[in-house]
Scaffold this motif. Sequence first.
Motif, PDB file in Angstrom:
ATOM      1  N   UNK A 316       0.811  -1.216   0.000  1.00 33.28           N
ATOM      2  CA  UNK A 316       0.000   0.000   0.000  1.00 33.28           C
ATOM      3  C   UNK A 316       0.844   1.265   0.000  1.00 33.28           C
ATOM      4  N   UNK A 317       1.994   1.259   0.698  1.00 37.85           N
ATOM      5  CA  UNK A 317       2.758   2.493   0.863  1.00 37.85           C
ATOM      6  C   UNK A 317       3.885   2.674  -0.149  1.00 37.85           C
ATOM      7  N   UNK A 318       4.317   1.570  -0.792  1.00 39.49           N
ATOM      8  CA  UNK A 318       5.412   1.733  -1.748  1.00 39.49           C
ATOM      9  C   UNK A 318       5.417   0.715  -2.875  1.00 39.49           C
ATOM     10  N   UNK A 319       5.015  -0.525  -2.612  1.00 41.72           N
ATOM     11  CA  UNK A 319       5.110  -1.557  -3.632  1.00 41.72           C
ATOM     12  C   UNK A 319       4.317  -1.265  -4.882  1.00 41.72           C
ATOM     13  N   UNK A 320       3.091  -0.804  -4.732  1.00 43.92           N
ATOM     14  CA  UNK A 320       2.256  -0.542  -5.908  1.00 43.92           C
ATOM     15  C   UNK A 320       2.795   0.611  -6.743  1.00 43.92           C
ATOM     16  N   UNK A 321       3.440   1.542  -6.078  1.00 40.17           N
ATOM     17  CA  UNK A 321       4.001   2.672  -6.818  1.00 40.17           C
ATOM     18  C   UNK A 321       5.223   2.241  -7.627  1.00 40.17           C
ATOM     19  N   UNK A 322       6.016   1.338  -7.078  1.00 41.39           N
ATOM     20  CA  UNK A 322       7.154   0.828  -7.831  1.00 41.39           C
ATOM     21  C   UNK A 322       6.679   0.047  -9.051  1.00 41.39           C
ATOM     22  N   UNK A 424       9.324   6.288   6.912  1.00 43.84           N
ATOM     23  CA  UNK A 424       9.993   5.251   6.123  1.00 43.84           C
ATOM     24  C   UNK A 424       9.008   4.482   5.240  1.00 43.84           C
ATOM     25  N   UNK A 425       9.510   4.082   4.072  1.00 42.83           N
ATOM     26  CA  UNK A 425       8.767   3.224   3.137  1.00 42.83           C
ATOM     27  C   UNK A 425       7.458   3.847   2.674  1.00 42.83           C
ATOM     28  N   UNK A 426       7.409   5.149   2.635  1.00 42.91           N
ATOM     29  CA  UNK A 426       6.244   5.859   2.081  1.00 42.91           C
ATOM     30  C   UNK A 426       6.748   6.634   0.865  1.00 42.91           C
ATOM     31  N   UNK A 427       6.726   5.964  -0.277  1.00 45.37           N
ATOM     32  CA  UNK A 427       7.398   6.524  -1.456  1.00 45.37           C
ATOM     33  C   UNK A 427       6.558   7.533  -2.218  1.00 45.37           C
TER      34      UNK A 427
END
Length: 439
Positions: A316-322, A424-427
């Motif tokens: 939710x916080x970074x994986x989908x954006x990558x 952290x980990x909020x891209x």
Amino acid sequence: MGSAVDGDPFAAPAASLFLVPDTRHFSEIIEPTIMLIHKSGDWNADLEQRRRVIHGFAWISGDKRLCDYGPADAQLFAKTLRDLPVDFRWGTATEGAMSRPLADVLAEIEAMPAKTPRGDRTFNRDLTIMARFSRELAKTAWRPKFGKDLIVDFNAFTTSIKAIPGETDRMPWTEEQLVCAFSSPIYTGGGGCKRRLKNDPQGNVWQDAAYWVPLLLAYTFMSREEACGLECVEVIFDVSTPFLLVKANMTKSKDGVTAAGLKRPSRYRVIPLHPELLRLGFEDYVAAIEAEGHKMLFPELYRGDLAKRGGVRFYATCGRYLLDHVDRITPLLRTASGKRADLHSMRTSGGSALEDLRAKQIHVDDIMGHARKGTGPRNYSKAWFAKGGAAILEKRLVLMCEATPNVTAHLARAPLALLPLEERSRTGSSVGCASRKKV
């Protein structure tokens, strides 16, 4: 003679199919029955999904008295599952869909212009959960009056999954796509919290789950939940072949009492650390997290909400954006149904690389955490003890390095830099990307 309505909880209805009719409602026995199955060892501590399925059956079947159930209820459950789209949100008995009449919810779904049906594997999974629950009840409340066959038989409605030649349900990442992921501003220099995927003149490279989890997925072939739920003590550096241990632990515990996190016993394994992880500074990162006083390797993924799976928060916080960042530059592969490669597909890439190497299946199984097949591999292959773990780890590392392309050779080792824990980990998304929450 009293009836069930008069207050006798075990008064027999006229046409009961069960040996000792039980007039308790289905919802009353859900939790104790789940605990019985869990204690038997059939279900691990990850009960959230199973609990949702069972409460879903109670809602669909009308939460009747146990003695009023029959074969038609399993059939109704199967039919209703087929009518519910893949993105259906069940809610609970107090809010969301399950707090409302089933007929009203189904009518709304029927009126929807376009629905994506749930896949056969998901359909069978839910029926299998209910089948195990029914077998437990068949020992007592649902024990048949005659014979030994289950009265409420969910397995009777599972569907056979036919493989279509040339099709797959998950696509891997290509080497080009992995290089693209590790060339993003997360790894080459971006902004701070929520701006990690945007180029920044200062070029900061922050280290946290957003930085390390994709690297772990690419170089160790773990699942997302396994990587996100690692603890610092499970990463060992002061040996000839540094390694990490995939095991049940308290970080992945669901109840705060019992260690959890292994999908099945075969997932317990020792994985050597790829030289690129060491070159990029993984040891310094682990030491820094320990120095902060954390047991969790990625504490930000569990901050303030230990019941939430770390992998879910990571997505939710970074994986989908990558994923969106890579998909825009080097489109990810898609299945025939249109499902694009996701984070778990990095594990698929690892398995595919080992297959291409023509490694022995027993080595592939041990690295991937798959159950060994056959009497010999299961009962007589004990090289770990005969030759020593160090020798086996060295061999596994050679296999993994030969199979895995170096997708981070272009990266320089960045100085260790940590954001405040809450940042952290909020891209955030990259330029031009609007992430889809469901892919």
